[in-house]
Design a protein around this motif. Sequence first.
Motif, PDB file in Angstrom:
ATOM      1  N   ASP A 160      47.092  43.325  40.301  1.00 30.75           N
ATOM      2  CA  ASP A 160      47.719  43.319  38.823  1.00 30.75           C
ATOM      3  C   ASP A 160      47.004  42.504  38.038  1.00 30.75           C
ATOM      4  N   PRO A 161      46.027  42.979  37.164  1.00 27.91           N
ATOM      5  CA  PRO A 161      45.396  42.052  36.371  1.00 27.91           C
ATOM      6  C   PRO A 161      46.273  41.277  35.293  1.00 27.91           C
ATOM      7  N   PHE A 162      47.534  41.885  35.193  1.00 21.82           N
ATOM      8  CA  PHE A 162      48.129  41.129  34.010  1.00 21.82           C
ATOM      9  C   PHE A 162      49.321  40.276  34.429  1.00 21.82           C
ATOM     10  N   ASN A 163      49.174  39.962  36.023  1.00 24.09           N
ATOM     11  CA  ASN A 163      50.049  38.978  36.575  1.00 24.09           C
ATOM     12  C   ASN A 163      48.993  37.770  36.728  1.00 24.09           C
ATOM     13  N   GLN A 164      49.152  36.901  36.034  1.00 31.58           N
ATOM     14  CA  GLN A 164      48.279  35.700  36.070  1.00 31.58           C
ATOM     15  C   GLN A 164      48.542  34.840  37.199  1.00 31.58           C
ATOM     16  N   ASN A 165      49.914  34.949  37.769  1.00 35.75           N
ATOM     17  CA  ASN A 165      50.480  33.823  38.759  1.00 35.75           C
ATOM     18  C   ASN A 165      49.949  34.432  40.287  1.00 35.75           C
ATOM     19  N   GLU A 166      49.236  35.768  40.119  1.00 36.37           N
ATOM     20  CA  GLU A 166      48.785  36.157  41.504  1.00 36.37           C
ATOM     21  C   GLU A 166      47.296  36.102  41.508  1.00 36.37           C
ATOM     22  N   VAL A 167      46.813  35.719  42.877  1.00 37.73           N
ATOM     23  CA  VAL A 167      45.493  35.516  42.966  1.00 37.73           C
ATOM     24  C   VAL A 167      44.572  37.095  42.806  1.00 37.73           C
ATOM     25  N   GLN A 168      43.591  37.072  42.026  1.00 32.39           N
ATOM     26  CA  GLN A 168      43.258  38.479  41.713  1.00 32.39           C
ATOM     27  C   GLN A 168      42.040  38.976  42.749  1.00 32.39           C
ATOM     28  N   ILE A 169      42.148  40.110  42.959  1.00 27.33           N
ATOM     29  CA  ILE A 169      40.867  40.776  43.616  1.00 27.33           C
ATOM     30  C   ILE A 169      40.672  42.188  43.107  1.00 27.33           C
ATOM     31  N   ASN A 170      39.269  42.602  42.975  1.00 29.43           N
ATOM     32  CA  ASN A 170      38.972  43.634  42.691  1.00 29.43           C
ATOM     33  C   ASN A 170      37.669  43.995  43.380  1.00 29.43           C
ATOM     34  N   LYS A 171      37.996  45.076  44.428  1.00 31.09           N
ATOM     35  CA  LYS A 171      36.827  45.597  45.256  1.00 31.09           C
ATOM     36  C   LYS A 171      36.370  46.870  45.406  1.00 31.09           C
TER      37      LYS A 171
END
Length: 416
Positions: A289-300
């Motif tokens: 979720d790109p809108f949740n800055q508290n989580e580690v982001q990944i896009n694969k």
Amino acid sequence: MFALVDCNNFYVSCERVFNPHLEGKPVVVLSNNDGCIISRSDEAKRLGLKMAEPAFLKTRFLKENHVYVFSSNYTLYGDMSARVTETLTQFVPEIEIYSIDEAFLNLSGFSGDLNTLANNIKNTVRRNTGIPISVGIGPTKTLAKIANKAAKLSGGIFIIRNDQHRDSVIRNTPVNKIWGIGGQYFKLLERNKISTAYDFTLLDDNWLRAKMKVMGMRIKRELLGESCILLELTVPSKKAIATTRAFGKKTSKIELLEEAVSTYAVRCAEKLRMQHSVANLLTVFIHTDPFNQNEVQINKSKTISLPVASNENIELVKHALYCLNQIYSSSYNYKKAGVIVDGLQSEKQVQANLFDKSNREKFRNLRNAVDKLNYEFGRDKIKLAVQGDGKKWKLRQEKLSQRYTTNWNEIIEVRI
Ligand SMILES: [Mg+2]
């Protein structure tokens, strides 16, 4: 002459056909996952509700003002749209479906009274489908679009003729309401003090060509009543097909991602078969979720080329799951996944592969039988086990109406 037929507040109108008590009351329809307001009745507009407004910010307001809220029911809207189109084809030989709720009609060759024709179309669509429409008529598609906007304010029908009348209408049309003038061009025109469609027609041809290319010239000529954008009658086969969706709830479980991805792959296969094409490439992507800055982001994402171009459920699912497993990691919370098929070609010209061991004819027979059953009993009644039931990842659709026109179990009941 061209007519542009536009269904008024289309999604809301579809809901009203089957819930007549909603007539005269404020009604809104929400986007996927019950996110934003995407269709409003006139009453809802008058309450000040805006297009694309997030529904969760308005929960109290909606309740206090007794607004009726619906999840989007695309099965119903798609079918109602096809019914409107079918009615329209009775009136003219040429029709271009422009969007789910808009169609252009070619009126060239029609010699009767346009007003009578428009009234006839409007009343017949209402009688056959229950959907209210507006009809805008003009000598070009661009002018028909403008006429349609005017029709919304004047009883549902508006005709622009190629005379002084056209002149007065375009003097009153703001430049950003012209078909084809979007954000960037609007800014450019604003900077150059062009505020109405009439101003636009006074622009120098050389300037237009330099700044807005062929399109600028076309718009100018169309505004002056010279038709240069023709109807697009054949829907060109799509170049790529995508099925992507956000989940109702985020997940890090592989089983749920497998359910979602295999279901999307089946949707892509269905869309391919509908347009009689097969895909050579398949891509799967997953992201957080790109809108949740508290989580580690990944896009694969992972793309593979298929050994043999295909539109079969079983094959596309197999390859999609392979891709998913290449990019999946259990340490993230995924919000969205998608399957994209590309490199499309006609199913009639498939190149066989020397090393291909699968029995294609058997596949096809099995799938034909499954398609037949699903057509009769409802989508996904027979499906691959890996598709699961979708309960844990599917979209939120808490206020979904019934599929009145496409499912026998959900048909409207009348009590006397
Ligand atoms: Mg509309």
